[in-house]
Design a protein around this motif. Structure first.
Motif, PDB file in Angstrom:
ATOM      1  N   HIS A  42      34.387  29.627  27.075  1.00  0.00           N
ATOM      2  CA  HIS A  42      35.549  28.853  27.546  1.00  0.00           C
ATOM      3  C   HIS A  42      35.209  27.369  27.644  1.00  0.00           C
ATOM      4  O   HIS A  42      36.040  26.519  27.323  1.00  0.00           O
ATOM      5  CB  HIS A  42      36.007  29.371  28.913  1.00  0.00           C
ATOM      6  CG  HIS A  42      36.657  30.720  28.848  1.00  0.00           C
ATOM      7  ND1 HIS A  42      37.435  31.139  27.791  1.00  0.00           N
ATOM      8  CD2 HIS A  42      36.658  31.749  29.726  1.00  0.00           C
ATOM      9  CE1 HIS A  42      37.871  32.366  28.032  1.00  0.00           C
ATOM     10  NE2 HIS A  42      37.416  32.760  29.190  1.00  0.00           N
ATOM     11  N   LEU A  43      33.995  27.071  28.109  1.00  0.00           N
ATOM     12  CA  LEU A  43      33.596  25.661  28.199  1.00  0.00           C
ATOM     13  C   LEU A  43      33.595  25.029  26.806  1.00  0.00           C
ATOM     14  O   LEU A  43      34.112  23.926  26.596  1.00  0.00           O
ATOM     15  CB  LEU A  43      32.206  25.535  28.834  1.00  0.00           C
ATOM     16  CG  LEU A  43      32.127  25.914  30.324  1.00  0.00           C
ATOM     17  CD1 LEU A  43      30.668  25.910  30.793  1.00  0.00           C
ATOM     18  CD2 LEU A  43      32.949  24.952  31.173  1.00  0.00           C
ATOM     19  N   ARG A  98      35.232  25.944  24.158  1.00  0.00           N
ATOM     20  CA  ARG A  98      36.626  25.801  23.723  1.00  0.00           C
ATOM     21  C   ARG A  98      37.274  24.565  24.374  1.00  0.00           C
ATOM     22  O   ARG A  98      37.922  23.751  23.711  1.00  0.00           O
ATOM     23  CB  ARG A  98      37.376  27.079  24.133  1.00  0.00           C
ATOM     24  CG  ARG A  98      38.843  27.055  23.859  1.00  0.00           C
ATOM     25  CD  ARG A  98      39.521  28.272  24.507  1.00  0.00           C
ATOM     26  NE  ARG A  98      40.925  27.990  24.696  1.00  0.00           N
ATOM     27  CZ  ARG A  98      41.855  28.279  23.795  1.00  0.00           C
ATOM     28  NH1 ARG A  98      41.526  28.889  22.675  1.00  0.00           N
ATOM     29  NH2 ARG A  98      43.109  27.967  24.020  1.00  0.00           N
ATOM     30  N   ALA A  99      37.056  24.413  25.684  1.00  0.00           N
ATOM     31  CA  ALA A  99      37.684  23.306  26.409  1.00  0.00           C
ATOM     32  C   ALA A  99      37.152  21.954  25.935  1.00  0.00           C
ATOM     33  O   ALA A  99      37.902  20.973  25.869  1.00  0.00           O
ATOM     34  CB  ALA A  99      37.457  23.469  27.902  1.00  0.00           C
ATOM     35  N   TRP A 100      35.841  21.916  25.588  1.00  0.00           N
ATOM     36  CA  TRP A 100      35.272  20.631  25.130  1.00  0.00           C
ATOM     37  C   TRP A 100      35.875  20.231  23.771  1.00  0.00           C
ATOM     38  O   TRP A 100      35.954  19.070  23.444  1.00  0.00           O
ATOM     39  CB  TRP A 100      33.737  20.721  25.088  1.00  0.00           C
ATOM     40  CG  TRP A 100      33.071  20.116  26.302  1.00  0.00           C
ATOM     41  CD1 TRP A 100      32.145  19.112  26.302  1.00  0.00           C
ATOM     42  CD2 TRP A 100      33.275  20.462  27.691  1.00  0.00           C
ATOM     43  NE1 TRP A 100      31.769  18.817  27.594  1.00  0.00           N
ATOM     44  CE2 TRP A 100      32.448  19.620  28.464  1.00  0.00           C
ATOM     45  CE3 TRP A 100      34.096  21.381  28.366  1.00  0.00           C
ATOM     46  CZ2 TRP A 100      32.398  19.677  29.865  1.00  0.00           C
ATOM     47  CZ3 TRP A 100      34.043  21.443  29.761  1.00  0.00           C
ATOM     48  CH2 TRP A 100      33.207  20.605  30.482  1.00  0.00           C
ATOM     49  N   HIS A 145      39.154  21.148  22.895  1.00  0.00           N
ATOM     50  CA  HIS A 145      40.567  20.791  23.130  1.00  0.00           C
ATOM     51  C   HIS A 145      40.706  19.495  23.910  1.00  0.00           C
ATOM     52  O   HIS A 145      41.602  18.714  23.648  1.00  0.00           O
ATOM     53  CB  HIS A 145      41.285  21.945  23.841  1.00  0.00           C
ATOM     54  CG  HIS A 145      41.632  23.034  22.888  1.00  0.00           C
ATOM     55  ND1 HIS A 145      42.839  23.099  22.218  1.00  0.00           N
ATOM     56  CD2 HIS A 145      40.899  24.058  22.426  1.00  0.00           C
ATOM     57  CE1 HIS A 145      42.827  24.132  21.398  1.00  0.00           C
ATOM     58  NE2 HIS A 145      41.663  24.740  21.508  1.00  0.00           N
ATOM     59  N   THR A 146      39.805  19.290  24.866  1.00  0.00           N
ATOM     60  CA  THR A 146      39.943  18.107  25.721  1.00  0.00           C
ATOM     61  C   THR A 146      39.318  16.867  25.103  1.00  0.00           C
ATOM     62  O   THR A 146      39.923  15.797  25.114  1.00  0.00           O
ATOM     63  CB  THR A 146      39.310  18.379  27.106  1.00  0.00           C
ATOM     64  OG1 THR A 146      39.930  19.527  27.655  1.00  0.00           O
ATOM     65  CG2 THR A 146      39.487  17.191  28.043  1.00  0.00           C
TER      66      THR A 146
END
Ligand code: NAD
Ligand code: TYD
Length: 358
Positions: free
Chosen positions: A167-168, A170-172, A174-175
């Protein structure tokens, strides 16, 4: 060059060896050398200038930042993790520290390095995160195999910590727009596999005349992939994967544990018969089940085949034969792991590496 983390462990070491066998691009290998890290796995690279080993923790942001600055890698491949489900049940703390906090720190160091690269370097850079099918949870007997769209439903401290790391990553993407790739692979087997996991444990216990402990009824199903096929899949995804995507990697080879154990026993009967003429399967002992034991994993690896043309080269029959033969051919490796002397060897070896790079 590329930076590999956890490259003294089972899959990481196979990856580094294969990488340098198929091309000359140097590797910086950062590994904390926990109990699972074994520099003997990389013995054949001694004196090879293309391999630069550094003992270090992915959670040490300063170290990682310094190494990135110094070596300017075009990619990071993150294998470093605590990886054994049973250990995660007895002591989850290290799993949270390395798999969650460590991945976070590594991502942050990578992000700052990547953001400061000139445009061409920024575009070429990749962060490939190596993960597991266990993040998807467990399947019923007739459920379809896990696709990349399956919900995350981790059940063990290990799989929950890997899910968090995915998840981290993935978030790095997208963000922050980080150029990440994630692979979720099924159970690996092959050379240098630490004998706490099912297949190597069965081989070494069988040869030592010890019981072969099968958890519960032995009917839990896993998909098994020869480690070198996993390594070729990672190389392929690194080369051609679409940024931000995840790719399932599997061997199309679902088998219940008891069948695996019987197969290993039959191969040993053929290749190294017991001195008393009995079958190795006589040593099978059913023991108490693992708490929360996932019943079935199965991987649908069609996306990787369709989009990137990857398929495993080994069948289970060829891969397991090579694996059993490897353990028979490498009794020194096995005994160093069993006696713990590989740790002494590591400190000697590490002292030499330090001198060599000083
Ligand atoms: P392993 O336990 O054999 O090796 C892990 C390596 O990481 C060791 O060399 C260890 O010293 C190192 N390490 C641990 N903590 C570290 C830290 N904080 N900093 C730096 N290095 C650290 O594991 P493996 O089986 O080779 O698995 C490698 C990766 O592949 C893991 O991320 C695992 O989740 C994933 N994976 C494994 C399998 C499998 O069947 N073994 C299947 C799918 C995915
Ligand atoms: P393992 O190799 O630990 O991998 P994972 O739990 O990540 O799938 O175990 C593979 C399967 O074998 C799993 O269902 C648990 C089972 N197992 C045994 O039955 N006996 C053992 O001694 C071990 C280590 C595992």
């Amino acid at each position: 060059m590329i930076l590999v983390t956890g490259g003294a462990g089972f899959i990481g070491a196979n990856f580094v060896l294969d990488w340098l066998a198929v091309n000359d691009e140097p590797v910086v290998n950062v590994d904390k050398l926990t109990y699972a890290g074994n520099l003997q796995n990389l013995h054949s690279l001694q004196g090879d200038a293309r391999h630069h080993f550094v003992q270090g923790d992915i959670g040490d942001g300063e170290l990682i930042a310094r190494l990135l600055e110094e070596h300017q890698p075009r990619a990071i491949v993150n294998f470093a993790a605590e990886s054994h489900v049973d250990r995660s049940i007895h002591g989850p703390e290290d799993f949270i520290q390395t798999n969650v906090v460590g991945t976070f720190r590594l991502l942050e160091a990578a992000r700052h390095y990547w953001a400061a690269l000139p445009d061409a370097g920024k575009q070429a850079f990749r962060f490939l995160h190596v993960s597991t099918d266990e993040v998807y949870g467990t399947l019923k007997p007739n459920d379809p195999a896990f696709t990349e769209d399956h919900n995350y439903e981790p059940n063990s401290p290990y799989s929950a910590s890997k899910a968090a790391s995915d998840h981290l990553v993935r978030a790095w993407h997208h963000t922050y727009g980080m150029p990440v790739l994630t692979t979720n692979c099924s159970n690996n087997y092959g050379p240098y596999h630490f004998p706490e996991k099912l297949i190597p444990l069965m081989i070494v216990n069988a040869l030592a005349g010890k019981p072969l402990p099968v958890y519960g009824d032995g009917m839990q199903v896993r998909d098994w992939l020869y480690v070198k096929d996993h390594c070729s899949a990672i190389r392929r995804v690194l080369d051609a994967g679409t940024l931000g995507e995840t790719y399932n990697v599997g061997g199309w080879n679902e088998k219940p544990n008891i069948e695996i154990v019987n197969l290993v026993c039959a191969l040993l009967d053929e290749l190294r018969p017991r001195p008393d003429g009995q079958a190795y399967r006589e040593q099978i002992t059913y023991v108490q089940d693992r708490p929360g034991h996932d019943r079935r994993y199965a991987i649908d690896a069609r996306k990787l085949e369709r989009e990137l043309g990857w398929k495993p080269a080994e069948t289970f029959e060829t891969g397991i034969r090579k694996t059993v033969q490897w353990y028979l051919d490498n009794p020194q490796w096995v005994s160093a792991v069993q006696t713990g002397s590989y740790r002494d060897w590591i400190s000697q070896q590490y002292a030499q590496e330090q001198k060599a790079t000083a």
